[in-house]
Design a protein around this motif. Structure first.
Motif, short mmCIF file in Angstrom:
data_model
loop_
_atom_site.label_atom_id
_atom_site.label_comp_id
_atom_site.label_asym_id
_atom_site.label_seq_id
_atom_site.Cartn_x
_atom_site.Cartn_y
_atom_site.Cartn_z
N LYS A 171 -3.11 3.61 -1.60
CA LYS A 171 -3.50 2.82 -2.76
C LYS A 171 -2.77 1.48 -2.77
N THR A 182 0.85 -1.19 0.00
CA THR A 182 0.00 0.00 0.00
C THR A 182 0.88 1.24 0.00
N GLU A 183 0.68 2.10 -0.98
CA GLU A 183 1.43 3.35 -1.08
C GLU A 183 0.45 4.50 -1.23
N ASN A 184 0.55 5.45 -0.30
CA ASN A 184 -0.34 6.62 -0.31
C ASN A 184 -1.81 6.21 -0.33
#
Length: 726
Positions: free
Chosen positions: A259, A255-257
């Motif tokens: 998303k 999960t990044e930012n």
């Protein structure tokens, strides 16, 4: 009685009437320990076995006396069947008929028409008896991916983990289920002494070809040669998943930012390689194939797992390539103690075939359709019934080898979901009152559709895994197997009656005269209709037509990379199918004329004494047609296999991928040109087809109706052409 093991039968007969060993021992005048040892197979004294059987009879066993007669019987021409064989009485009659036939044929003074008929009866009787003597059968489930086939058969045959081990009922199947494309290969479920899993691994060549496909497709996309698309060339979802697991190249999620992002290690591996060959080599190294030698896995109670839970979890590990010492399988056997006991005396293997994702007429499915010991169940969604796959394969059976659809060979299993059956409407537009009425409406609809396509007579059953009782559906499948066996049984009874008619009346001048008249008329028919009509279409046309109908271009791409022989679409097999279809069309008029000719003879009062013999001649003609069509299919494959396997056309066809839309059309065009340039292969197949016609159809008929006809060549490949290596 010597040499026969009675232990299991005696124990079963005692159990069926609810008598203890002690009570049986008292009635037989034996020690209880002696009865125990007899039932364990440790004692086989004929005198004591007779005492036990007499005691069982006195105690009310309905079968003890019959078993005593059975073990005292001398089987001369047929291997002794199981006492509990459903067709045992028929086999006894067949054995007696064969004994009488041998006696009859030993007298060389018998008139030749009678001898020829009796010889033919003997050969057919032996084949039919050998079929019925065996009790093993397969039930093969065939259907498109995502139809619910694996889920349905799991519930049907209680291949389920206990309810306490699943969060909801639909999660209980031992077989891996999902939205389709979950089972990597054909799965066999069979009875065995313990819970276990056995697998047949892919050959090294097949596995390396599969990895090469995976690498070629990923290389092309990741190097920017092709854009990613839904129909991008590559391997199936199941194989993609297994190769990634075996090589440690599974996608990872993070999960990044806020998303979800997926990281594909294949991208980094491609970037680090100078060529596609290097990429493929490194993937194969990561898979550690030399270490993957395990072929059998067995349940161990020390795991403290429920046996079915162990089977479910282990199957998923094998199916997804997650075991370090197990290779990719080409078939998986699930071994379950007591499996199939609900089918009584028959020994049943259930086969979950690989789902149809594209071409339905596949070589592996064709083998199941042709196997006389396999009952086929076509699975379909309720709303789609009978379904495209079912229609295609039923039509294939009808067009290629004239397989009847009403003998128990095939059935349709519709798998409704909740509320689908009740949404059915009658002719007045009224919805069904309940599921049973909805099933009835759907069955009428399907029957009408199939009858319009000349496919009437296919039995149909329904099974909603969430609400329907499995027992009636299993009963319907059992009836299907019984119809298969009963068809052969009825044929044997007819043969015995026909042979008996000839042998009992062989001295009657009228019978000999009638038989000679029948022979003379049929000989006249053969003189007037000796040749196979001219070819109607080339064998390769079937392959070209199938290419045009391929759903996924990637399926065709994989076939072109394997010289036309791919499990998902075997072009060589399709050429064989085309040869058989043409042979069937060409022979239709001949067999129709013969049927009419025989019907006239049946209606002739002067030939009534030979009526049963005339009927058997008609049955013999049907058998010769089946043999002819199967031989032509093999011939079509073998004539083209060698030249195609070494032809440069395949590299040309494979290179068409990536050249823009129209890949299937370009491949079909290239192959059509190659086929048309090889007139020698067309001529060779035509020559072989005509020889097969003479040897498998005309010669056997001549043998029956002409005194000086040579022995018919009915065994094996009558034309010497190379066969595919095992």
């Amino acid at each position: 009685m010597g040499g026969i093991s009675h232990s299991a039968v005696l124990a079963r007969l005692r159990s069926e009437i609810g008598v203890t060993q002690a009570a049986l021992a008292t009635e037989a005048g034996l020690d209880q320990s002696r009865v125990s040892r007899i039932e364990k197979g440790e004692v086989s004294s004929e005198a004591e076995v007779e005492k036990v059987l007499d005691a069982l009879t006195a105690l009310g066993s309905p079968q003890a006396r019959a078993y005593k007669e059975f073990i005292g019987r001398a089987w001369e021409n047929i291997a002794p069947p199981s006492f509990f064989n459903p067709q045992r009485a028929c086999l006894e009659i067949a054995d007696e008929a064969l004994r009488d036939i041998d006696t009859f044929l030993a007298d060389e003074s018998r008139p030749w028409p009678l001898r020829r008929q009796i010889e033919r009866h003997k050969d057919t009787l032996i084949k039919g008896a050998n079929y019925l003597q065996k009790m093993n059968h397969n039930i093969a489930f065939i259907g498109p991916i995502g139809v619910g086939k694996s889920t349905g058969l799991s519930f049907l045959f209680d291949l389920l983990v206990p309810p306490t081990l699943a969060s909801k009922p639909i999660d209980r199947p031992v077989l891996e289920t999902g939205a389709g494309g979950t089972t990597i290969c054909e799965v066999h479920i069979k009875r065995g002494p313990e819970f276990g899993i056995s697998l047949l691994p892919m050959s090294e060549t097949e596995l390396r070809d599969l990895v090469a496909d995976f690498c070629a497709s990923r290389w092309a996309v990741l190097k920017g040669e092709l854009k990613e698309s839904a129909d991008n060339a590559g391997v199936s979802r199941e194989h993609d998943r297994a190769i990634r697991n075996m090589s440690g190249l599974t996608r990872r999620r993070s999960t990044e930012n806020g998303k979800i992002v997926y990281f594909d290690p294949v991208s980094d591996l491609v970037a680090s390689c100078a060529s596609e060959d290097e990429f493929r080599t490194r993937v194969l190294e990561l898979m550690k194939l030399p270490e993957r030698t395990q072929r059998e896995l067995w349940y161990d109670s020390v795991t403290r797992q429920h046996p079915m839970e162990w089977v479910m979890k282990t199957f998923r590990e094998v199916n997804n390539g997650r075991l370090a010492d197990v290779s990719l399988p080409t078939s998986i056997d699930l071994i379950i103690p007591e499996f199939g006991r609900s089918f009584g005396e028959l020994e049943i293997n259930v086969i979950d075939t690989k789902g149809v994702d594209d071409v339905a007429v596949r070589e592996d499915l064709d083998l199941r359709l042709k196997d006389p010991r396999t009952a086929v169940v076509f699975c379909t969604r309720f709303n789609d019934a009978p379904g495209v796959t079912t229609r295609s394969l039923l039509q294939h059976m009808h067009d290629t080898y004239s397989e009847p659809v009403n003998t128990g060979k095939v059935s349709i299993l519709a798998l409704p979901r909740t509320e689908e059956a009740r949404a059915m409407k009658d002719d007045a537009g009224e919805v069904a009152m309940d599921d049973a009425e909805g099933y009835a409406f759907k069955q009428m609809q399907v029957e009408n559709e199939l009858a319009a396509e000349d496919l009437a007579g296919v039995p149909m059953v329904f099974y909603n895994v969430q609400s329907d009782d499995a027992a009636p559906v299993r009963g319907a499948l059992f009836d299907q197997l019984n119809r298969m066996r009963s068809t052969v049984e009825a044929r044997l009874f007819d043969l015995c009656a026909a042979a008996d008619e000839v042998m009992k009346n062989h001295e009657a001048q009228a019978l000999t005269a009638a038989m000679e008249e029948v022979a003379e008329r049929l000989n006249s028919f053969l003189d007037a209709h000796p040749a196979l009509p001219a070819r109607e279409r080339h064998a390769y046309t079937e392959a070209l037509t199938t290419i045009g109908g391929v759903r996924y271009a990637a399926t065709l791409w994989a076939a072109t990379r394997r010289n036309g022989e791919y499990s998902g679409f075997n072009i060589i097999h399709n050429i064989g199918v085309g040869a058989a279809k043409d042979a069937r069309q060409r022979s239709d008029r001949w067999f129709s004329s013969l049927k009419d000719y025989i019907a006239v003879m049946k209606g002739d009062e002067g030939l009534q004494l030979a009526e049963k013999t005339i009927s058997q001649m008609e049955q013999s003609a049907i058998a010769t047609r089946t043999a002819f069509l199967e031989a032509v299919q093999r011939a079509g494959m073998e004539v083209y296999r060698g030249p195609l396997s070494s032809a440069s056309i395949w590299s040309q066809c494979a290179a068409e991928w990536g050249a823009g839309p129209g890949f299937k059309g370009r491949v079909a065009g290239n192959l059509k040109t190659w086929f048309e340039d090889r007139a020698d292969l067309k001529d060779k197949l035509e020559e072989i087809t005509n020889v097969l016609w003479d040897q498998l159809v005309i010669a056997p008929m001549r043998r029956l109706v002409a005194e000086n006809a040579p022995e018919a060549g009915l065994g094996g490949n009558v034309i010497p052409f190379p066969t595919k290596a095992a």
